[in-house]
Design a protein around this motif. Structure first.
Motif, PDB file in Angstrom:
ATOM      1  N   TYR A  46      65.726  69.458 -62.692  1.00 19.23           N
ATOM      2  CA  TYR A  46      65.484  68.344 -61.767  1.00 19.23           C
ATOM      3  C   TYR A  46      66.084  68.686 -60.403  1.00 19.23           C
ATOM      4  O   TYR A  46      67.094  69.407 -60.309  1.00 19.23           O
ATOM      5  CB  TYR A  46      66.111  67.045 -62.280  1.00 19.23           C
ATOM      6  CG  TYR A  46      65.778  66.714 -63.718  1.00 19.23           C
ATOM      7  CD1 TYR A  46      64.460  66.492 -64.109  1.00 19.23           C
ATOM      8  CD2 TYR A  46      66.786  66.645 -64.673  1.00 19.23           C
ATOM      9  CE1 TYR A  46      64.153  66.198 -65.426  1.00 19.23           C
ATOM     10  CE2 TYR A  46      66.489  66.348 -65.992  1.00 19.23           C
ATOM     11  CZ  TYR A  46      65.169  66.132 -66.364  1.00 19.23           C
ATOM     12  OH  TYR A  46      64.875  65.853 -67.669  1.00 19.23           O
ATOM     13  N   ASP A  47      65.481  68.124 -59.370  1.00 17.98           N
ATOM     14  CA  ASP A  47      66.032  68.303 -58.028  1.00 17.98           C
ATOM     15  C   ASP A  47      67.362  67.556 -57.890  1.00 17.98           C
ATOM     16  O   ASP A  47      68.298  68.047 -57.263  1.00 17.98           O
ATOM     17  CB  ASP A  47      65.036  67.811 -56.972  1.00 17.98           C
ATOM     18  CG  ASP A  47      63.800  68.694 -56.900  1.00 17.98           C
ATOM     19  OD1 ASP A  47      63.885  69.860 -57.338  1.00 17.98           O
ATOM     20  OD2 ASP A  47      62.763  68.200 -56.439  1.00 17.98           O
TER      21      ASP A  47
ATOM     22  N   ASN B  57      72.732  67.183 -56.087  1.00 18.57           N
ATOM     23  CA  ASN B  57      71.505  67.868 -55.681  1.00 18.57           C
ATOM     24  C   ASN B  57      71.525  69.277 -56.264  1.00 18.57           C
ATOM     25  O   ASN B  57      72.339  70.112 -55.875  1.00 18.57           O
ATOM     26  CB  ASN B  57      71.416  67.904 -54.160  1.00 18.57           C
ATOM     27  CG  ASN B  57      70.109  68.493 -53.672  1.00 18.57           C
ATOM     28  OD1 ASN B  57      69.270  68.931 -54.448  1.00 18.57           O
ATOM     29  ND2 ASN B  57      69.912  68.501 -52.350  1.00 18.57           N
ATOM     30  N   THR B  58      70.613  69.544 -57.206  1.00 18.29           N
ATOM     31  CA  THR B  58      70.563  70.857 -57.871  1.00 18.29           C
ATOM     32  C   THR B  58      69.229  71.559 -57.601  1.00 18.29           C
ATOM     33  O   THR B  58      68.803  72.420 -58.383  1.00 18.29           O
ATOM     34  CB  THR B  58      70.754  70.674 -59.395  1.00 18.29           C
ATOM     35  OG1 THR B  58      69.758  69.744 -59.888  1.00 18.29           O
ATOM     36  CG2 THR B  58      72.133  70.135 -59.715  1.00 18.29           C
ATOM     37  N   SER B  59      68.590  71.192 -56.502  1.00 21.59           N
ATOM     38  CA  SER B  59      67.268  71.777 -56.225  1.00 21.59           C
ATOM     39  C   SER B  59      67.326  73.267 -55.912  1.00 21.59           C
ATOM     40  O   SER B  59      66.339  73.990 -56.106  1.00 21.59           O
ATOM     41  CB  SER B  59      66.604  71.039 -55.050  1.00 21.59           C
ATOM     42  OG  SER B  59      67.441  71.082 -53.896  1.00 21.59           O
ATOM     43  N   ASN B  60      68.469  73.776 -55.427  1.00 24.35           N
ATOM     44  CA  ASN B  60      68.589  75.185 -55.074  1.00 24.35           C
ATOM     45  C   ASN B  60      69.163  76.034 -56.203  1.00 24.35           C
ATOM     46  O   ASN B  60      69.416  77.226 -56.016  1.00 24.35           O
ATOM     47  CB  ASN B  60      69.445  75.351 -53.825  1.00 24.35           C
ATOM     48  CG  ASN B  60      70.863  74.810 -54.052  1.00 24.35           C
ATOM     49  OD1 ASN B  60      71.089  74.003 -54.963  1.00 24.35           O
ATOM     50  ND2 ASN B  60      71.782  75.247 -53.193  1.00 24.35           N
TER      51      ASN B  60
ATOM     52  N   SER C  14      70.081  65.923 -60.318  1.00 21.84           N
ATOM     53  CA  SER C  14      70.503  65.846 -61.730  1.00 21.84           C
ATOM     54  C   SER C  14      71.616  64.820 -61.877  1.00 21.84           C
ATOM     55  O   SER C  14      72.537  64.757 -61.045  1.00 21.84           O
ATOM     56  CB  SER C  14      70.991  67.205 -62.219  1.00 21.84           C
ATOM     57  OG  SER C  14      69.964  68.178 -62.135  1.00 21.84           O
TER      58      SER C  14
ATOM     59  N   ASP D 143      76.671  70.648 -51.250  1.00 22.38           N
ATOM     60  CA  ASP D 143      75.622  69.895 -51.929  1.00 22.38           C
ATOM     61  C   ASP D 143      75.936  68.404 -51.895  1.00 22.38           C
ATOM     62  O   ASP D 143      77.102  67.988 -51.882  1.00 22.38           O
ATOM     63  CB  ASP D 143      75.483  70.349 -53.388  1.00 22.38           C
ATOM     64  CG  ASP D 143      75.026  71.806 -53.492  1.00 22.38           C
ATOM     65  OD1 ASP D 143      74.249  72.238 -52.623  1.00 22.38           O
ATOM     66  OD2 ASP D 143      75.460  72.492 -54.437  1.00 22.38           O
TER      67      ASP D 143
END
Length: 319
Positions: free
Chosen positions: A57-58, A48-51, A60, A182
């Protein structure tokens, strides 16, 4: 007979392992290049790379060729693809904000591990693919066995190195994301393929190595036997050149220095014995004739004629 069956089984298994290993290499290398099943299920790491600012991408997913998005548990790959794409968020997103500290402090470790394994996977595929073709020719030539063994050593070195480096980098990245809170997961399909390749490579290393050692030992045995035959032939030729002509009449006399040597083969002795049997009657007749000529009185007389003196008679019959 059993050895032949074992050898044939070993050849069949080796060919199947080579074909299987090559196929798995191709599936691994296609990861990230095709958005179709089953390739769109293959990825190294999903996080999760949304932050993270700069992340496209949210969620990845890192694949063999680069960064992909996730949609319905499938890879969607488009713009963020390139050769030797590293699993290094600092380099991928060009930022250090909201990144797990491990990606910043150990940036070189992630970067070089995942870039070098890209090259090593390709080298492993090349050597394995060439060996798949060359192994067929080992059935008829020992020279090809040497080449296959050498190429298999190189394939094993690069494949083992690639799998170990990729596994280490993925495991470190997972721990870094997890410790930072994450959501993260490892792609089971692609990791399973890589470790299946490693298993087949190790098996092929020992199988081709065993074949190489076995054929090498047989080749050495044949060489030693041929050398021994040549040495014996040379000794026999030297013996024949150093001895006088053989007198076949005295061949049966063991004390005769010119009698047939025991090193003659059985065929020659049989031929010489037949010659002696044919010569014996002639020798007996010739010797008997010589004795009769030297002493004619000693010959056997079957008829004896007695000589008498002739006495003259008168006409009246008186003596």
């Amino acid at each position: 007979m059993i050895n032949k069956h074992v050898e044939r089984a070993n050849r069949v298994i080796t060919v199947l392992f080579y074909l299987g290993s090559t196929l798995l290499f191709i599936l691994l290398i296609l990861s990230g290049s095709i958005n179709h099943f089953p390739i769109n299920k293959f990825y190294w790491l999903s996080a999760n790379t949304s932050n993270i600012p700069g992340a496209p991408y949210d969620i990845s997913r890192w694949t063999f060729w680069g960064l992909c998005a996730e949609k319905n548990d499938k890879n969607v790959c488009s713009n963020y693809l390139s050769p030797a794409y590293p699993i290094s968020p600092k380099d991928n997103f060009d930022t250090t904000t909201n990144l797990p500290p491990s990606f910043v402090s150990n940036r070189s470790t992630y970067f070089y591990l995942t870039r070098f394994d890209f090259v090593f996977f390709w080298l492993g595929l090349i050597f394995t693919g060439v060996n798949t073709i060359l192994y067929i020719f080992t059935f008829c030539s020992y020279s090809f066995t040497k080449v296959v063994w050498f190429l298999q050593i190189l394939a094993s070195v690069f494949t083992i190195s690639a799998v170990c480096m990729q596994t280490a980098a993925v495991a470190m990245a997972k721990n870094a994301f997890k410790n930072y809170g994450d959501d993260v997961s490892i792609g089971p399909a692609l990791m399973g393929i890589s470790w299946a390749i490693l298993f087949l490579t190790i098996c092929l290393f020992f199988m081709t190595g065993g074949t190489f050692i076995k054929k090498g030992y047989k080749h050495h045995q044949n060489y030693v036997e041929m050398s021994k035959y040549k040495e014996d032939a040379l000794k026999y030729q030297q013996y024949m050149n150093s001895t006088k002509p053989i007198n076949t009449d005295n061949a049966s006399n063991p004390t005769d220095p010119y009698s047939l040597p025991s090193t003659y083969d059985e065929g020659y002795q049989q031929q010489n014995a037949e010659k002696q049997q044919q010569q014996q009657p002639v020798d007996i007749i010739q010797k008997s004739a010589g004795v009769i000529q030297q002493n004619p009185k000693s010959s056997v007389k079957f008829f004896h004629f007695k000589k008498t003196k002739k006495i003259p008679h008168n006409d009246d019959g008186s003596v």
